[in-house]
Design a protein around this motif. Structure first.
Motif, short mmCIF file in Angstrom:
data_model
loop_
_atom_site.label_atom_id
_atom_site.label_comp_id
_atom_site.label_asym_id
_atom_site.label_seq_id
_atom_site.Cartn_x
_atom_site.Cartn_y
_atom_site.Cartn_z
N ASP A 123 -71.45 110.02 2.41
CA ASP A 123 -72.20 109.29 3.49
C ASP A 123 -73.67 108.97 2.97
N ASN A 124 -73.65 108.50 1.69
CA ASN A 124 -74.93 107.90 1.01
C ASN A 124 -75.81 109.26 0.68
N THR A 125 -75.29 110.30 0.64
CA THR A 125 -76.26 111.46 0.14
C THR A 125 -75.68 111.99 -1.14
N LEU A 126 -76.29 112.05 -2.11
CA LEU A 126 -75.88 112.65 -3.39
C LEU A 126 -75.84 114.37 -3.29
N ALA A 127 -74.51 114.76 -3.36
CA ALA A 127 -73.98 115.81 -3.19
C ALA A 127 -73.79 116.67 -4.41
N VAL A 128 -73.26 116.10 -5.46
CA VAL A 128 -73.31 116.76 -6.69
C VAL A 128 -73.78 115.82 -7.91
N ASP A 129 -74.38 116.36 -8.84
CA ASP A 129 -75.00 115.78 -9.96
C ASP A 129 -74.67 116.41 -11.26
N ASN A 130 -73.46 116.05 -11.97
CA ASN A 130 -73.14 116.61 -13.26
C ASN A 130 -73.03 115.61 -14.24
N GLY A 131 -74.22 115.01 -14.37
CA GLY A 131 -74.52 113.65 -15.20
C GLY A 131 -74.65 114.09 -16.63
N GLY A 132 -74.41 112.94 -17.54
CA GLY A 132 -74.88 113.05 -18.79
C GLY A 132 -73.56 113.55 -19.78
N GLY A 133 -73.80 113.50 -21.11
CA GLY A 133 -72.58 113.68 -21.90
C GLY A 133 -72.44 115.16 -22.09
N HIS A 134 -71.43 115.81 -22.05
CA HIS A 134 -71.20 117.21 -22.21
C HIS A 134 -69.62 117.42 -22.19
N PRO A 136 -66.23 119.99 -20.97
CA PRO A 136 -65.87 120.41 -19.47
C PRO A 136 -67.18 121.36 -19.04
N THR A 137 -67.54 120.80 -17.83
CA THR A 137 -68.69 121.66 -17.31
C THR A 137 -68.35 121.57 -15.66
N TYR A 138 -68.72 122.86 -15.09
CA TYR A 138 -68.49 122.88 -13.75
C TYR A 138 -69.81 122.95 -13.01
N VAL A 139 -70.18 122.14 -11.93
CA VAL A 139 -71.38 122.09 -11.40
C VAL A 139 -71.04 122.15 -9.75
N GLU A 140 -71.71 123.19 -9.04
CA GLU A 140 -71.64 123.19 -7.61
C GLU A 140 -72.72 122.47 -7.15
N GLY A 141 -72.72 121.50 -5.86
CA GLY A 141 -73.49 120.83 -5.34
C GLY A 141 -74.21 121.58 -4.25
N GLN A 142 -75.13 120.76 -3.24
CA GLN A 142 -75.75 121.25 -2.26
C GLN A 142 -74.63 121.19 -1.10
N SER A 143 -74.90 121.82 -0.09
CA SER A 143 -74.13 121.74 1.23
C SER A 143 -74.52 120.53 1.73
N VAL A 144 -73.63 119.85 2.65
CA VAL A 144 -73.98 118.85 3.39
C VAL A 144 -73.11 119.10 4.70
N TYR A 145 -73.82 118.73 5.94
CA TYR A 145 -73.44 118.81 7.23
C TYR A 145 -72.71 117.46 7.76
N LEU A 146 -71.35 117.88 7.93
CA LEU A 146 -70.49 116.62 8.46
C LEU A 146 -69.84 116.73 9.66
N ALA A 147 -69.92 115.63 10.27
CA ALA A 147 -69.10 115.72 11.82
C ALA A 147 -67.52 115.81 11.38
N ALA A 148 -66.88 116.00 12.28
CA ALA A 148 -65.32 115.88 12.23
C ALA A 148 -65.24 114.49 12.04
N GLY A 149 -64.08 114.10 11.18
CA GLY A 149 -63.71 112.60 11.26
C GLY A 149 -63.61 112.48 9.42
N CYS A 150 -63.77 110.90 9.37
CA CYS A 150 -63.96 110.41 8.02
C CYS A 150 -65.23 109.98 7.50
N LYS A 154 -68.30 108.21 -2.81
CA LYS A 154 -68.17 107.56 -4.14
C LYS A 154 -68.40 108.60 -5.27
N LEU A 155 -67.41 108.59 -6.34
CA LEU A 155 -67.24 109.42 -7.35
C LEU A 155 -67.51 108.69 -8.67
#
Length: 213
Positions: A123-134, A136-150, A154-155
Motif C-alpha cells: 500500500d505504498n508503505t515501506l514495510a521491510v528494508d533488507n537492502g545492500g549486499g550481504h 543470507p540475512t533475516y530482517v523483520e519490518g514494522q507492523s502495518v494496519y490493513l483492512a480485510a481484502g487485497c 512490491k518486493l
C-alpha cells in the motif's frame, strides 16, 4: 489443486456455448477451460527480471528487462536452498508484484530473508528494508494496519555476486509467529469472467470460421 467457484461456473458456460456448435467435443473444451482457469489462479505473483540493478539499496532502479514469470508464492530462497538463479542468471535484479490478501482487519508484520538485498512495500508503505549486499540475512519490518481484502505490494530484490541467492517473504498477523508466505496469502490474478468468457467466445468463433472454409 483447487478450482474457484467462478472458474467452474465459467468453464460450464463455455462448455454450453461450445456444445451448441460442436456437441461431441464439450469434454475437451471443459478440460481446456479448467486448465486455463487453474493456470491463471496459480499466477498470484508476477516476477520481472532485470540485468541492471543498484547494489546500494534493494536493487532499484532496475533496467534492462530480460524476462518475467508467474509464481504462486515468494519462497525462492527456501524452495531452492538459496540457489535461486532464474533463467540461469548469476547476477540479476527482480521486482516481484501482486496483491497481499488480509483475511481480517488488523496489524500485519512482514519479514524478508534474502541474499542479497531486498525490500517490501505494501500500500505504498515501506514495510521491510533488507537492502545492500550481504549473505543470507533475516530482517523483520514494522507492523502495518490493513483492512480485510487485497493490498498491492512490491518486493525488490537483487543478486550481485553469484553463488547463494534467493528471497523469502514471511508474515505474521497480530501476536502470531512468523511463517513463510503461502498461496493463500496472495489474491488470485484470475481474469474477470467477462475477459475469460470473451476469450472462449473468440475461440469458438475461430473454430466456426474454420469449419465454414
Amino acid at each position: 489443486m483447487r478450482f474457484s467457484r467462478q472458474s467452474v461456473r465459467l468453464a460450464r458456460k463455455l462448455q454450453l456455448l461450445y456444445s451448441e456448435v460442436y456437441p461431441m467435443k464439450t469434454k475437451s473444451l471443459l478440460v481446456v477451460s479448467a486448465a486455463l482457469a487453474v493456470t491463471a489462479a496459480q499466477a498470484n505473483v508476477n516476477v520481472d527480471l532485470y540485468s541492471g540493478y543498484n547494489t546500494n539499496t534493494d536493487g532499484s532502479a532496475f533496467s534492462g528487462k530480460v524476462g518475467s514469470f508467474n509464481a504462486p508464492t515468494i519462497n525462492f530462497a527456501t524452495d531452492t536452498g538459496y540457489a535461486w538463479h532464474p533463467m540461469g542468471l548469476s547476477q540479476f535484479g527482480a521486482q516481484i508484484t501482486g496483491e497481499f490478501h488480509a483475511p481480517t482487519l488488523g496489524m500485519y508484520t512482514f519479514a524478508l530473508n534474502s541474499d542479497d538485498g531486498s525490500s517490501f512495500t505494501i500500500d505504498n508503505t515501506l514495510a521491510v528494508d533488507n537492502g545492500g549486499g550481504h549473505p543470507p540475512t533475516y530482517v523483520e519490518g514494522q507492523s502495518v494496519y490493513l483492512a480485510a481484502g487485497c493490498h498491492p505490494f512490491k518486493l525488490n530484490f537483487y543478486e550481485d555476486f553469484g553463488g547463494e541467492s534467493g528471497v523469502d517473504l514471511l508474515v505474521k498477523q497480530g501476536g502470531q509467529d512468523f511463517r513463510l508466505s503461502n498461496q493463500r496469502d496472495f489474491c488470485s490474478s484470475v481474469p474477470g469472467p467477462s475477459a475469460l468468457l470473451g476469450f472462449g467466445l473468440s475461440a469458438i468463433g475461430i473454430r466456426i470460421k474454420r469449419r465454414k472454409k
